[in-house]
Design a protein around this motif. Sequence first.
Motif, PDB file in Angstrom:
ATOM      1  N   PHE A 160       1.003  -0.720  -0.485  1.00  0.00           N
ATOM      2  CA  PHE A 160       0.294   0.233   0.278  1.00  0.00           C
ATOM      3  C   PHE A 160       0.437   1.241  -0.185  1.00  0.00           C
ATOM      4  CE2 PHE A 160      -2.682   3.097   2.437  1.00  0.00           C
ATOM      5  CZ  PHE A 160      -4.047   3.015   1.242  1.00  0.00           C
ATOM      6  N   ASN A 161       0.687   2.180  -1.114  1.00  0.00           N
ATOM      7  CA  ASN A 161       1.567   3.591  -0.906  1.00  0.00           C
ATOM      8  C   ASN A 161       0.603   4.644  -0.171  1.00  0.00           C
ATOM      9  OD1 ASN A 161       2.468   5.918  -1.665  1.00  0.00           O
ATOM     10  ND2 ASN A 161       4.076   3.855  -2.865  1.00  0.00           N
ATOM     11  N   ARG A 162       0.115   5.235   0.630  1.00  0.00           N
ATOM     12  CA  ARG A 162      -0.649   5.820   1.690  1.00  0.00           C
ATOM     13  C   ARG A 162      -0.490   7.353   0.075  1.00  0.00           C
ATOM     14  NH1 ARG A 162      -1.522  10.255   5.347  1.00  0.00           N
ATOM     15  NH2 ARG A 162      -3.439  10.133   5.823  1.00  0.00           N
ATOM     16  N   GLY A 163       0.978   8.081   0.583  1.00  0.00           N
ATOM     17  CA  GLY A 163       1.392   8.575   0.018  1.00  0.00           C
ATOM     18  C   GLY A 163       0.657   9.058  -1.511  1.00  0.00           C
ATOM     19  N   LYS A 164       1.511   8.385  -2.000  1.00  0.00           N
ATOM     20  CA  LYS A 164       0.775   8.500  -3.580  1.00  0.00           C
ATOM     21  C   LYS A 164      -0.134   8.514  -3.912  1.00  0.00           C
ATOM     22  CE  LYS A 164       2.801   5.957  -7.546  1.00  0.00           C
ATOM     23  NZ  LYS A 164       3.635   5.142  -8.721  1.00  0.00           N
ATOM     24  N   LEU A 165      -0.997   7.751  -3.445  1.00  0.00           N
ATOM     25  CA  LEU A 165      -2.955   7.430  -3.628  1.00  0.00           C
ATOM     26  C   LEU A 165      -3.553   8.582  -3.358  1.00  0.00           C
ATOM     27  CD1 LEU A 165      -3.428   3.737  -2.074  1.00  0.00           C
ATOM     28  CD2 LEU A 165      -3.769   4.799  -4.545  1.00  0.00           C
ATOM     29  N   LEU A 166      -3.053  10.036  -1.933  1.00  0.00           N
ATOM     30  CA  LEU A 166      -2.789  10.897  -2.246  1.00  0.00           C
ATOM     31  C   LEU A 166      -3.166  11.661  -3.474  1.00  0.00           C
ATOM     32  CD1 LEU A 166      -2.507  11.383   1.413  1.00  0.00           C
ATOM     33  CD2 LEU A 166      -4.635  11.189   0.723  1.00  0.00           C
ATOM     34  N   ASN A 167      -1.626  11.720  -4.081  1.00  0.00           N
ATOM     35  CA  ASN A 167      -0.937  12.299  -4.653  1.00  0.00           C
ATOM     36  C   ASN A 167      -2.370  12.059  -6.035  1.00  0.00           C
ATOM     37  OD1 ASN A 167       1.009  14.021  -3.450  1.00  0.00           O
ATOM     38  ND2 ASN A 167       2.324  12.152  -4.533  1.00  0.00           N
ATOM     39  N   VAL A 168      -2.801  10.947  -6.190  1.00  0.00           N
ATOM     40  CA  VAL A 168      -3.651  10.797  -7.831  1.00  0.00           C
ATOM     41  C   VAL A 168      -5.000  11.458  -6.980  1.00  0.00           C
ATOM     42  CG1 VAL A 168      -4.718   8.406  -8.094  1.00  0.00           C
ATOM     43  CG2 VAL A 168      -2.422   8.644  -7.675  1.00  0.00           C
ATOM     44  N   GLY A 169      -5.731  12.056  -5.974  1.00  0.00           N
ATOM     45  CA  GLY A 169      -6.827  12.253  -5.375  1.00  0.00           C
ATOM     46  C   GLY A 169      -6.353  13.316  -5.547  1.00  0.00           C
ATOM     47  N   TYR A 170      -5.782  14.282  -5.689  1.00  0.00           N
ATOM     48  CA  TYR A 170      -5.125  15.538  -5.617  1.00  0.00           C
ATOM     49  C   TYR A 170      -5.715  15.656  -6.804  1.00  0.00           C
ATOM     50  CZ  TYR A 170      -3.478  20.332  -6.072  1.00  0.00           C
ATOM     51  OH  TYR A 170      -3.003  22.125  -6.046  1.00  0.00           O
ATOM     52  N   SER A 171      -5.039  15.504  -7.991  1.00  0.00           N
ATOM     53  CA  SER A 171      -4.510  15.362  -9.634  1.00  0.00           C
ATOM     54  C   SER A 171      -5.871  15.019 -10.268  1.00  0.00           C
ATOM     55  CB  SER A 171      -3.562  13.959  -9.803  1.00  0.00           C
ATOM     56  OG  SER A 171      -3.195  14.440 -11.445  1.00  0.00           O
ATOM     57  N   PHE A 172      -6.286  13.931  -9.942  1.00  0.00           N
ATOM     58  CA  PHE A 172      -8.360  13.498  -9.702  1.00  0.00           C
ATOM     59  C   PHE A 172      -9.221  14.888  -9.737  1.00  0.00           C
ATOM     60  CE2 PHE A 172     -12.213  11.591 -10.061  1.00  0.00           C
ATOM     61  CZ  PHE A 172     -11.836  11.009 -11.397  1.00  0.00           C
ATOM     62  N   SER A 173      -9.037  15.001  -8.930  1.00  0.00           N
ATOM     63  CA  SER A 173     -10.251  15.975  -8.132  1.00  0.00           C
ATOM     64  C   SER A 173     -10.345  17.211  -8.589  1.00  0.00           C
ATOM     65  CB  SER A 173     -10.157  16.156  -6.853  1.00  0.00           C
ATOM     66  OG  SER A 173      -9.295  16.636  -6.222  1.00  0.00           O
ATOM     67  N   SER A 174      -8.627  17.670  -8.728  1.00  0.00           N
ATOM     68  CA  SER A 174      -8.098  19.569  -9.031  1.00  0.00           C
ATOM     69  C   SER A 174      -8.280  19.368 -10.463  1.00  0.00           C
ATOM     70  CB  SER A 174      -7.407  19.525  -8.607  1.00  0.00           C
ATOM     71  OG  SER A 174      -5.724  18.373  -9.237  1.00  0.00           O
ATOM     72  N   LYS A 175      -8.764  18.406 -11.324  1.00  0.00           N
ATOM     73  CA  LYS A 175      -9.046  18.309 -12.883  1.00  0.00           C
ATOM     74  C   LYS A 175     -10.569  18.537 -12.533  1.00  0.00           C
ATOM     75  CE  LYS A 175      -4.813  16.291 -14.179  1.00  0.00           C
ATOM     76  NZ  LYS A 175      -3.738  14.969 -14.925  1.00  0.00           N
ATOM     77  N   LEU A 176     -11.363  18.177 -12.232  1.00  0.00           N
ATOM     78  CA  LEU A 176     -12.619  17.922 -11.619  1.00  0.00           C
ATOM     79  C   LEU A 176     -12.900  18.412 -11.489  1.00  0.00           C
ATOM     80  CD1 LEU A 176     -15.149  15.620 -12.298  1.00  0.00           C
ATOM     81  CD2 LEU A 176     -14.987  15.333 -10.223  1.00  0.00           C
ATOM     82  N   GLU A 177     -12.665  19.565 -10.730  1.00  0.00           N
ATOM     83  CA  GLU A 177     -13.770  20.535 -10.208  1.00  0.00           C
ATOM     84  C   GLU A 177     -12.766  21.749  -9.524  1.00  0.00           C
ATOM     85  OE1 GLU A 177     -16.240  23.001  -9.088  1.00  0.00           O
ATOM     86  OE2 GLU A 177     -17.705  20.636  -8.570  1.00  0.00           O
TER      87      GLU A 177
ATOM     88  N   LEU B  13     -15.231   6.752  -6.976  1.00  0.00           N
ATOM     89  CA  LEU B  13     -14.518   5.943  -6.569  1.00  0.00           C
ATOM     90  C   LEU B  13     -13.548   5.144  -7.517  1.00  0.00           C
ATOM     91  CD1 LEU B  13     -13.239   3.307  -5.155  1.00  0.00           C
ATOM     92  CD2 LEU B  13     -15.428   2.234  -5.786  1.00  0.00           C
ATOM     93  N   VAL B  14     -12.148   6.088  -7.477  1.00  0.00           N
ATOM     94  CA  VAL B  14     -11.087   6.269  -8.559  1.00  0.00           C
ATOM     95  C   VAL B  14     -10.482   4.811  -8.589  1.00  0.00           C
ATOM     96  CG1 VAL B  14      -9.372   6.831 -10.014  1.00  0.00           C
ATOM     97  CG2 VAL B  14     -11.365   8.080  -9.242  1.00  0.00           C
ATOM     98  N   SER B  15     -10.064   3.801  -9.068  1.00  0.00           N
ATOM     99  CA  SER B  15      -9.355   2.482  -8.465  1.00  0.00           C
ATOM    100  C   SER B  15      -7.914   3.104  -9.966  1.00  0.00           C
ATOM    101  CB  SER B  15      -9.916   0.844  -9.220  1.00  0.00           C
ATOM    102  OG  SER B  15     -10.992   0.998  -8.491  1.00  0.00           O
ATOM    103  N   VAL B  16      -6.856   2.267  -9.556  1.00  0.00           N
ATOM    104  CA  VAL B  16      -5.781   2.452 -10.310  1.00  0.00           C
ATOM    105  C   VAL B  16      -4.384   1.465  -9.574  1.00  0.00           C
ATOM    106  CG1 VAL B  16      -5.537   5.054  -9.991  1.00  0.00           C
ATOM    107  CG2 VAL B  16      -4.767   4.263  -7.896  1.00  0.00           C
ATOM    108  N   ASN B  17      -3.438   1.112 -10.455  1.00  0.00           N
ATOM    109  CA  ASN B  17      -2.785   0.175 -10.672  1.00  0.00           C
ATOM    110  C   ASN B  17      -1.167   1.196 -10.391  1.00  0.00           C
ATOM    111  OD1 ASN B  17      -4.432  -1.893 -10.547  1.00  0.00           O
ATOM    112  ND2 ASN B  17      -3.423  -2.161 -12.491  1.00  0.00           N
ATOM    113  N   LEU B  18      -0.559   1.519  -9.191  1.00  0.00           N
ATOM    114  CA  LEU B  18       0.365   1.743  -8.501  1.00  0.00           C
ATOM    115  C   LEU B  18       1.636   0.974  -9.242  1.00  0.00           C
ATOM    116  CD1 LEU B  18      -0.555   3.100  -5.414  1.00  0.00           C
ATOM    117  CD2 LEU B  18      -0.947   4.255  -7.420  1.00  0.00           C
TER     118      LEU B  18
END
Length: 220
Positions: free
Chosen positions: A48-65, A215-220
């Motif tokens: 599990f990579n918490r930091g990388k998932l948080l970066n993914v979440g920021y990247s995804f959400s900031s492009k949406l809204e 819900l966004v699923s990703v492979n790291l």
Amino acid sequence: MKNLAIIVPYRDREENKKIFIPYLNEYLRNKNLRFDIFIIEQGDTKPFNRGKLLNVGYSFSSKLEEYESFVMHDVDMLPVNVDYSTPTIPTHLASRVEQFNWGIPYQLYFGGITSFPSKVFEKVNGYSNRYWGWGCEDDDMFYRIQYNGIDWSRREGGMVRSLNHTPQADQEEHSKKNSDLMQEAWLKKLDHKQEGLNTLEYEPTSYAHDGDHYLVSVNL
């Protein structure tokens, strides 16, 4: 513009998620906040990579809204009395946590629930992507804040209930490796600009929006 994006790193905690999503939706609506919840699920078999998932979440959400702030939020933490209002500096919100005997585990703890203005998150280059398994990505974030001379705060009284979950089987092994990486960052004064949001790579595998969360699923 909405008040906040809630970014939740996630894997294999279905029972926690079933409780967390409706609970947090109701809590934030009662505070008259405009928000979106993003569950960022790691779908591969890597640690599990918490930091990388948080970066993914920021990247995804900031492009949406456009959001006033981004809240990094663990799925096993339920707010009892937490102030999610927009901060001007990085702000730690989980200051009285049930699993830590209604306190924090150490004085510079910066995990659990943490809120960022987007400009600050960009300035520190997000979280490190280097920490696989349990621990230290939040300490590394604190280092990045200190490295940039950015003020931070902790909102006292942030009472949080803790949901039960099974610890990772390899938690101790990864904790030692991550602690060594963190020591390296501090001792060598590593430049955060070389690694973080700007080096983020991942493979999206699925995306869904059911009305009360993404819900966004990703492979790291």
